[in-house]
Design a protein around this motif. Structure first.
Motif, PDB file in Angstrom:
ATOM      1  N   ASN A 163      23.164  42.797  53.045  1.00  0.00           N
ATOM      2  CA  ASN A 163      23.829  42.115  51.938  1.00  0.00           C
ATOM      3  C   ASN A 163      24.813  41.094  52.480  1.00  0.00           C
ATOM      4  OD1 ASN A 163      22.719  43.933  49.761  1.00  0.00           O
ATOM      5  ND2 ASN A 163      23.810  45.438  51.006  1.00  0.00           N
ATOM      6  N   SER A 164      24.504  39.826  52.288  1.00  0.00           N
ATOM      7  CA  SER A 164      25.324  38.759  52.844  1.00  0.00           C
ATOM      8  C   SER A 164      26.336  38.287  51.814  1.00  0.00           C
ATOM      9  CB  SER A 164      24.442  37.593  53.288  1.00  0.00           C
ATOM     10  OG  SER A 164      25.233  36.554  53.813  1.00  0.00           O
ATOM     11  N   PHE A 165      27.561  38.728  51.967  1.00  0.00           N
ATOM     12  CA  PHE A 165      28.643  38.264  51.111  1.00  0.00           C
ATOM     13  C   PHE A 165      29.012  36.824  51.454  1.00  0.00           C
ATOM     14  CE2 PHE A 165      28.609  42.671  50.448  1.00  0.00           C
ATOM     15  CZ  PHE A 165      29.386  42.992  49.352  1.00  0.00           C
ATOM     16  N   ARG A 167      27.182  34.351  52.230  1.00  0.00           N
ATOM     17  CA  ARG A 167      26.298  33.343  51.660  1.00  0.00           C
ATOM     18  C   ARG A 167      26.626  33.022  50.207  1.00  0.00           C
ATOM     19  NH1 ARG A 167      22.193  31.387  54.582  1.00  0.00           N
ATOM     20  NH2 ARG A 167      21.566  32.486  56.473  1.00  0.00           N
ATOM     21  N   VAL A 168      27.402  33.875  49.567  1.00  0.00           N
ATOM     22  CA  VAL A 168      27.881  33.553  48.223  1.00  0.00           C
ATOM     23  C   VAL A 168      29.365  33.186  48.256  1.00  0.00           C
ATOM     24  CG1 VAL A 168      26.140  34.916  47.039  1.00  0.00           C
ATOM     25  CG2 VAL A 168      28.300  35.996  47.657  1.00  0.00           C
ATOM     26  N   GLY A 169      29.884  32.949  49.466  1.00  0.00           N
ATOM     27  CA  GLY A 169      31.238  32.444  49.603  1.00  0.00           C
ATOM     28  C   GLY A 169      32.325  33.492  49.662  1.00  0.00           C
ATOM     29  N   LEU A 170      31.955  34.783  49.685  1.00  0.00           N
ATOM     30  CA  LEU A 170      32.948  35.854  49.714  1.00  0.00           C
ATOM     31  C   LEU A 170      33.231  36.279  51.145  1.00  0.00           C
ATOM     32  CD1 LEU A 170      31.757  38.093  46.738  1.00  0.00           C
ATOM     33  CD2 LEU A 170      33.490  36.279  46.735  1.00  0.00           C
ATOM     34  N   ASP A 171      34.446  36.710  51.388  1.00  0.00           N
ATOM     35  CA  ASP A 171      34.824  37.143  52.728  1.00  0.00           C
ATOM     36  C   ASP A 171      34.483  38.610  52.936  1.00  0.00           C
ATOM     37  OD1 ASP A 171      35.903  36.678  55.259  1.00  0.00           O
ATOM     38  OD2 ASP A 171      37.825  37.513  54.669  1.00  0.00           O
ATOM     39  N   HIS A 172      34.230  38.957  54.186  1.00  0.00           N
ATOM     40  CA  HIS A 172      33.840  40.327  54.511  1.00  0.00           C
ATOM     41  C   HIS A 172      34.941  41.346  54.272  1.00  0.00           C
ATOM     42  CE1 HIS A 172      36.154  39.918  58.225  1.00  0.00           C
ATOM     43  NE2 HIS A 172      35.444  38.861  58.554  1.00  0.00           N
ATOM     44  N   VAL A 173      36.188  40.901  54.076  1.00  0.00           N
ATOM     45  CA  VAL A 173      37.246  41.880  53.826  1.00  0.00           C
ATOM     46  C   VAL A 173      37.072  42.588  52.484  1.00  0.00           C
ATOM     47  CG1 VAL A 173      38.885  40.702  55.312  1.00  0.00           C
ATOM     48  CG2 VAL A 173      38.872  40.200  52.857  1.00  0.00           C
ATOM     49  N   ALA A 174      36.202  42.065  51.615  1.00  0.00           N
ATOM     50  CA  ALA A 174      35.874  42.798  50.389  1.00  0.00           C
ATOM     51  C   ALA A 174      35.329  44.176  50.730  1.00  0.00           C
ATOM     52  CB  ALA A 174      34.854  42.014  49.561  1.00  0.00           C
ATOM     53  N   LEU A 175      34.562  44.265  51.820  1.00  0.00           N
ATOM     54  CA  LEU A 175      33.996  45.555  52.233  1.00  0.00           C
ATOM     55  C   LEU A 175      35.056  46.446  52.865  1.00  0.00           C
ATOM     56  CD1 LEU A 175      30.539  44.429  53.648  1.00  0.00           C
ATOM     57  CD2 LEU A 175      31.044  45.520  51.456  1.00  0.00           C
ATOM     58  N   VAL A 176      36.070  45.859  53.480  1.00  0.00           N
ATOM     59  CA  VAL A 176      37.199  46.657  53.976  1.00  0.00           C
ATOM     60  C   VAL A 176      37.898  47.326  52.798  1.00  0.00           C
ATOM     61  CG1 VAL A 176      39.425  46.585  55.161  1.00  0.00           C
ATOM     62  CG2 VAL A 176      37.524  45.195  56.011  1.00  0.00           C
TER      63      VAL A 176
END
Length: 494
Positions: A163-165, A167-176
């Motif tokens: 799931n590539s966040f 590519r939709v402009g979201l940062d990976h810290v959402a998963l943190v």
């Protein structure tokens, strides 16, 4: 009256949330490899935080929001004298961990640094351990911390696999934020409904954009964004523990849910994704896979896609250091993700810009033979114009095999190759490094170096005898696991 009245029937929680909640509440960590790797991860992550305390741009963010605040059983920030409420302590711990871009990494469709979750985990575990002792109960132990780390790594890492966040402009810290919320809620004693509610709030929250990681807006927010995310996880877990209701359809609600609002478009053509691509793809059960395969940053404080380029550049240093003015071009052969994230030309505005520039991170070790955090600072950059002159001679090309094997589950390579061409027609050999020292394929080579890195980082804050005591404790898995969390944190305070 309109016939199109929407039926107000409250749904069950989205199955993706239920899978995470059931994993956190029911999974039992038994694998020794996962626990042992988590021990190394704990050591390395805390060491990265201690090293960051040398940088005023980091330490200016630390401490209570209101000076003089006194917090009973407050969570401590390692390497300091700070005792804070768990939410701010999580922010501070998370910020120092991430500041130098030197802690562990996970690379897949999405990227990230799973040990960022230690900010929330350690803050709440330290607070609860002290509180329990004060109330005559048994404290939490470091084993609880290691298990929470394994689960946080797994949630963040498995969701990142396909799931590539970005590519939709979201940062990976959402998963943190999601992972921290889940494991902190468990540490706080959440039941299933409370944990589901907490998770739903993590997704319904506003999510960080990646703007601050990319040219021309790259900046220091990327150094504290994960601290902010893990801190928010503590806050959301606390809200849920107070009985706040959840949002069951937070992911799947038509028009208003996470999938339709934030995960339904690509960042290339802004066209709607096919319906089946708007949902998370989770192709394996949650377990301990991510911790067992996590990537350690051992050699260089540099964005992970450049680690092997730095290693190749160090190898070539002796051949080019006396011929810098004779260089015609430097060819960096790399993979698609590195090109998309960290390939930059032109002016670099600040240290955060430089440590996310593949060309800069290659030029420094080519010229100087090594790369340390101080090499990104403004004063160093200004004093050495040769770095930018060499950057101007660099060409970055993609190798299709490197890009393919970066995503293959049995490889997960992070390959780079460097070759230098001189004006007289001569050239160096092409030096290729496909797996960094921190990769699972190089664990045997890497762990002694990780321990040396930890010792060096400890020495930036503590006298030698104190370093020896910490190292002895961390070297003994059984002794470490049985240590009360608050006693463990005691060792890291000044």
């Amino acid at each position: 009256m309109s016939a199109n009245v929407e039926q107000n029937q409250r749904p069950d929680y989205d199955p993706e949330l239920q899978a995470i909640a059931d994993y956190v509440l029911e999974y039992r960590v038994t694998g020794q490899e996962a626990l042992n790797t988590a021990r190394y991860c704990l050591m390395d992550t805390l060491g990265c935080g201690l090293l960051a305390l040398r940088f005023p741009e980091c330490t200016k963010h630390l401490g209570p929001l209101v000076e003089g605040t006194v917090v009973p059983h407050g969570a401590r920030v390692p390497g300091t004298q700070l005792r804070l409420d768990p939410v701010k302590a999580a922010w501070d711990i998370g910020a120092i961990i991430r500041w130098l871009d030197y802690n562990d990494t996970w690379l897949a469709a999405e990227w990230g640094h799973p040990s960022d979750n230690l900010g929330g985990i350690l803050a709440i575990a330290d607070h609860l351990s002290q509180k329990r002792v004060a109330e005559g109960e048994a404290p939490l132990t470091v084993r609880d911390v290691l298990e929470a780390m394994i689960m946080a790594h797994e949630i963040q890492g498995v969701l990142a696999l396909e799931n590539s966040f970005n590519r939709v402009g979201l940062d990976h810290v959402a998963l943190v934020k999601v992972a921290s919320t889940a494991v902190v809620a468990k540490l706080m004693g959440a039941d299933r409904e409370q944990l589901l509610a907490a998770l739903s709030h993590a997704f319904v929250d506003g999510q960080s954009l990646r703007t601050y990681r990319h040219a021309p807006n790259a900046g220091s927010r990327k150094s504290w964004a994960a601290g902010d995310a893990t801190s928010r996880g503590v806050r959301l877990a606390d809200i849920a523990m107070r009985g706040e209701m959840g949002i069951p359809g937070v992911l799947s609600a038509p028009q208003w849910g996470f999938y339709d609002v934030l995960f339904s478009k690509t960042n290339k053509d802004q066209q709607l994704k096919p319906e089946e691509d708007r949902h998370f793809r989770v192709s394996q059960d949650y377990g301990s896979y991510v911790m067992e395969n996590v990537l350690f940053k051992i050699s260089f404080p540099a964005e992970f896609h450049a680690q092997t380029a730095c290693e190749a550049a160090v190898t070539l240093h002796s051949q080019v250091k006396d011929r810098l003015e004779d260089i015609d071009k430097v060819v960096i052969t790399t993979h698609e993700s590195a090109i998309r994230i960290i390939s930059k030309e032109g002016h670099l505005a600040n240290p955060a810009d430089r440590d996310h520039c593949l060309q800069y991170m290659t030029a420094v070790p080519l010229i100087f033979g090594h790369l340390v955090a101080e090499h990104y600072e403004d004063a160093f950059h200004a004093a050495h114009p040769a770095i930018d002159r060499l950057r101007d001679k660099m060409e970055v090309v993609e190798d299709a095999r490197y890009s393919r094997e970066y995503l293959e589950a049995d490889k997960r390579s992070i390959a780079n190759a460097i070759q230098v061409f001189f004006k007289d027609g001569s050239k160096t050999e092409q030096v290729a490094v496909e797996y960094p020292i921190g990769h699972r394929r190089r664990r045997e080579e890497g762990m002694p170096l990780l321990e040396a890195k930890f010792r060096a980082n400890l020495a930036t804050r503590f006298p030698a005898h104190h370093c020896d005591e910490i190292l002895a404790l961390c070297a003994d898995q059984a002794s470490l696991e049985s240590t009360p969390v608050h006693r463990f944190v005691d060792r890291f305070m000044i």
